[in-house]
Design a protein around this motif. Sequence first.
Motif, PDB file in Angstrom:
ATOM      1  N   LEU A   1      21.517  50.499  -9.615  1.00 52.05           N
ATOM      2  CA  LEU A   1      20.800  50.671 -10.884  1.00 52.05           C
ATOM      3  C   LEU A   1      19.328  50.300 -10.719  1.00 52.05           C
TER       4      LEU A   1
ATOM      5  N   THR B   1      20.537  56.637 -12.623  1.00 56.07           N
ATOM      6  CA  THR B   1      20.968  56.699 -14.020  1.00 56.07           C
ATOM      7  C   THR B   1      22.402  56.187 -14.071  1.00 56.07           C
ATOM      8  N   PHE B   2      22.926  56.011 -15.271  1.00 53.74           N
ATOM      9  CA  PHE B   2      24.299  55.526 -15.426  1.00 53.74           C
ATOM     10  C   PHE B   2      25.275  56.470 -14.705  1.00 53.74           C
TER      11      PHE B   2
ATOM     12  N   ASN C   1      23.060  48.279 -21.168  1.00 53.63           N
ATOM     13  CA  ASN C   1      22.205  48.089 -19.979  1.00 53.63           C
ATOM     14  C   ASN C   1      22.869  48.590 -18.692  1.00 53.63           C
ATOM     15  N   GLY C   2      24.094  49.110 -18.805  1.00 57.79           N
ATOM     16  CA  GLY C   2      24.757  49.711 -17.652  1.00 57.79           C
ATOM     17  C   GLY C   2      25.771  48.825 -16.963  1.00 57.79           C
TER      18      GLY C   2
ATOM     19  N   TRP D   1      16.340  50.762 -18.629  1.00 58.49           N
ATOM     20  CA  TRP D   1      16.566  51.827 -17.636  1.00 58.49           C
ATOM     21  C   TRP D   1      15.236  52.349 -17.106  1.00 58.49           C
ATOM     22  N   GLU D   2      14.282  52.524 -18.016  1.00 56.70           N
ATOM     23  CA  GLU D   2      12.963  53.033 -17.650  1.00 56.70           C
ATOM     24  C   GLU D   2      12.159  51.943 -16.946  1.00 56.70           C
TER      25      GLU D   2
ATOM     26  N   ARG E   1      13.097  49.386 -15.271  1.00 54.78           N
ATOM     27  CA  ARG E   1      13.604  49.042 -13.927  1.00 54.78           C
ATOM     28  C   ARG E   1      12.854  49.800 -12.833  1.00 54.78           C
TER      29      ARG E   1
END
Lengths: 268, 219
Positions: free
Chosen positions: A170, A175-176, A258-259, B77-78, B80
């Motif tokens: 990650l 992406t997930f 957040n995954g 996500w971005e 990171r």
Amino acid sequence: MSATSTSSMININNYRLLLSLALLIFPISFILWYKIKTLNTTLIAILRMILQLSFVGFYLHFVFTLNNFFLTLAWLIVMTVVADFSVINHCEMKLKYFWRPLLIALIIGIMIPMSVFTLLVINSPALFEAKLVIPVTGMLLGNSLSANIVGLNAFFEQIRRDENRYMLTLAQGATFTEALRVYIADALKMALKPTTASMATIGLVTLPGMMTGLILGGASPVEAVKYQIGIMIAIFSATALTVLIGLKLSIKSSFFANGLLDKSRFKN
Amino acid sequence: MNKNNYILEIKDLTVKFANKIIVDKFSLKLKEGEKLILTGHSGCGKSTIIKAILGFIPIESGKIYINSEKLTEKNCWELRHNFGYVSQAPFTGFGTAHDFLMAPFSFKANREKNCSLEKIHKLMKLFNLQNDLLQKNVDKLSGGEKQRFAIVGTLLLEKKFLLLDEPTAALDKRNRKVFENFLAEKSNLTAIMITHDENSINNASQIINMTGGVKNVSN
């Protein structure tokens, strides 16, 4: 395919069936001799098997005779819900988060191959012909159940065990979907392995249940084999469908935004 | 975007696990090019801070700003993408070392980046890794080799901000020195490095000792 004759079927007399219990002398004596602490569990399992099958035998006789749409549907729902709960229980998942996604996976994943097999392959005039749809669904569900247990356990265990690797993926910008891809592929591979192995050795090592049943019921081996090929493909398809849909829908119920995996959704 | 000139700002960060406070009101500010050393005994929350910056840890209270943007569960996500991360535990299950190094370049976020074999060999040479190790399964590499490949993998992504969780713990003195010199020479590279050796970066701008929750900041 012609209807199978029941005239050539050898009926088992109830007293003779009792004789099969004599074969239990081997496993039971081994358990006793080696003092394996599974005697009670084994005896209960045997008793449950006899009672459950006897009940199902009488019940199905009743259902097949009536051949009522709603009664057949009710029995299919019971079978699917029991399979759903069984998968959740064996995967140490919390019921309230997973019963719905896995039930949907089982319904969709079984309905498609079951409909193709009964309506197109066997060319049955009705999808809900009780004596056709119940045993076929049973076979598809039984195989899908064990495949889902293997697949879901493999997936969630690997995500937990490889937490550092998963986080690194990650952090590297995955992406997930990209991060989970390798875990889904591994879980699917594990889940499909038993069916693939069984297809590779079928006929050489084992004579499968459906084929054996048809032969004992009086069908010719050639006719029985046609049924078996059809059902094996349906089983393989159902296994793949239920596992993949089950994984995809369970993932939606078990990860934080957040995954990362929400471990509180599991019992252990 | 970067209104206050800080590339990273942490304000009163508190993290709890099972009702136990792991990080208690931790704050720091870091400008571009600065190098920060985080030290302290095991379990004092050093790795937790790095994981919190990456958005992996649920925050009890406090705020993290990356380039003045507040880190949330959604934008992590971005955000990171700003960091290169070297994790503490050795990686497993990636196939060969080459597979491990190339894996991130298959992600949408890194597809535009160029990763030539020449670039890989150059970095490997810098960290005293033989080229033939590329074809070796990562599970068969030694602890030190794994760690150096982890560093090489992160550097290949050419991030300007590195989060390093004990990156030199499994390295011998020679390779540790190579890495420390590499970091010291890169003046435009920002880094947070967890280590038990406070002298590991010659030009570290801040050293924070987290033991006992006491923050000892020195310039």
